[in-house]
Design a protein around this motif. Sequence first.
Motif, PDB file in Angstrom:
ATOM      1  N   PHE A  66       0.819  -1.203   0.000  1.00 54.24           N
ATOM      2  CA  PHE A  66       0.000   0.000   0.000  1.00 54.24           C
ATOM      3  C   PHE A  66       0.860   1.262   0.000  1.00 54.24           C
ATOM      4  N   LEU A 100      -6.673  -6.868  -2.563  1.00 55.87           N
ATOM      5  CA  LEU A 100      -7.862  -6.534  -1.765  1.00 55.87           C
ATOM      6  C   LEU A 100      -9.060  -7.395  -2.152  1.00 55.87           C
ATOM      7  N   ASP A 105     -11.861  -7.385   0.939  1.00 53.36           N
ATOM      8  CA  ASP A 105     -11.884  -6.101   1.645  1.00 53.36           C
ATOM      9  C   ASP A 105     -12.499  -5.071   0.701  1.00 53.36           C
ATOM     10  N   TYR A 107     -14.548  -2.462   1.056  1.00 54.54           N
ATOM     11  CA  TYR A 107     -14.558  -1.035   1.373  1.00 54.54           C
ATOM     12  C   TYR A 107     -13.244  -0.377   0.963  1.00 54.54           C
ATOM     13  N   THR A 108     -12.121  -1.009   1.315  1.00 54.85           N
ATOM     14  CA  THR A 108     -10.823  -0.463   0.919  1.00 54.85           C
ATOM     15  C   THR A 108     -10.642  -0.567  -0.587  1.00 54.85           C
ATOM     16  N   VAL A 111     -11.895   2.414  -2.424  1.00 50.13           N
ATOM     17  CA  VAL A 111     -10.990   3.561  -2.340  1.00 50.13           C
ATOM     18  C   VAL A 111      -9.945   3.500  -3.458  1.00 50.13           C
ATOM     19  N   TRP A 112      -9.407   2.311  -3.688  1.00 52.18           N
ATOM     20  CA  TRP A 112      -8.384   2.157  -4.721  1.00 52.18           C
ATOM     21  C   TRP A 112      -8.978   2.125  -6.121  1.00 52.18           C
TER      22      TRP A 112
END
Length: 389
Positions: A66, A100, A105, A107-108, A111-112
Motif C-alpha cells: 500500500f 484486496l 476487503d 470497502y478499501t 478507495v483504490w
Amino acid sequence: MTKNIRKELNEAKKAYQSKNYEDALNIYEKHFIENPENLNEWDKIFYSWSLYQIYIKDCEDEDKLFQVAETVTDLIEQEDLTKKPVCAYTFSVFKVLDYLYAQKDYYTLIVWLEKIDSSLLDQNRYEKGDRVFRSRKEKYFDYATKSYFECDDFERCIEVSKEALSSLNKYTNNSDIWYRWRIAKSLKELFKNKEALIYLNEVLKVKKDWFVFKEIAENYYILKDCKKAQKYLCDAVLTNDPIRIKVNLYYLAYKILKDINPDIAHKHIELFYAIKMENDSKVPEDIGDLLIEEEHLDKKVLEREIKDYWTEFKFKDKKLQYGTVTKIFEHGKSGFITSDDNESVYFNVYEFKEGKASLGQYVSFFTEKSFDKTKNRESVRAIHIKAQL
C-alpha cells in the motif's frame, strides 16, 4: 540542476533498462529525498517502474504494498493503455486491487478503484493454454460492481454495471450475465422489483441455476404475485443441487405456500429447520412457534415428498409427448428427439430420468421454452425424459 545530477539520473535510467532495478532505485530515491524537483517526468516514470519491480510486483507485505503503491500514484499519472502497452501507475494499482479482492476487503477496494479512470484501460484479453483471461477493463468492472454491491451502494452498483455493459466489447465467463445479475439484485434492494425482473429474465436465458429461479420467485412474492412465484419456485426446487446449499429456498417456499397449501408449506419449513439444526445455525423468529418435532425429521423423506409435489405441479398442465432419439452429439451431452408429430426437439442428457440416452430409443417427454445461445433466439427443449419399453 548540475551536470553531475543529470548524469546520475541518466545512469539510473540505464540501470533500470539493464534490469539493475536496485541500482536504479537507490539513485532515484536519493535524489527524490534530497531534491525532488530535479526529477523530470521521465525520471519519475522510471522511478515508479523501479518501485514496482522491487516492492510491488511480487510483494507479500501488505503495508509495504500500500505504501509504495501510494508513492507511485503520487509520482505519476495514469496513462492510456489503449495507446501504449504499459503503465506503472495502472500496474501498481491493479496489484493492490487484486490483493484486496482476494481478501474480500471491499470497502478499501472501492478507495483504490477510485484511483482508476476506466476509460484509459485496455480491452486486450490474453490466452494461456485453453484459458482466456479478462482484460484489465473487464477486471475493473468485475471488481467495481462486486464491491459496490457488497458495500450496499446499490445505486452506484447499477450505474457501474450498466457502464460495463455499454463499454465492454467482449465478456469472459459470462461476465455480462453477472453485471445484469447485480443490477437485478440491486434493484430489488431499492424496492424496484418490476425492473429487477426485466434483468433477471435476461439472466435466465443463459443461466438456469436454482438461485436465479429463486431470485425471480422472491421478486414475484414481494409483488404479491404468488402464482408466478410458485412457477419459478418449482424450477428452483427441482434442480439437482444439494439441499444444504438451497436451504433458504425452502424458507421462501414456506412463506409463499403457507396460505395456499399449509401442509406442503410445513414440509418445506421442516426441511429448512432440519438443515439449519444439522449445521447448528440460527432460524428466523417467525418459525419459533411452529410445531416442529425435531426428533422425527428425516431430510431424505422430506426432500422426496417435496420434489414429488413440485414435479406434479410442474407437469399438471403440460402435454406428455412421445418420440425417438434420432441424434446424439459426439460429446454425448445432448441431442435431438423426433416426436411422433415429426417435430425435432433438442434435449440435454441430464433430463433423462430413467436410464441413459441411446439412438433409436423410444421415450416420453415434456417440452419447455429455452434459449439457443448459439443462434441467440428462443427455442424449445425436451425435459423430464423417460424411456418407454
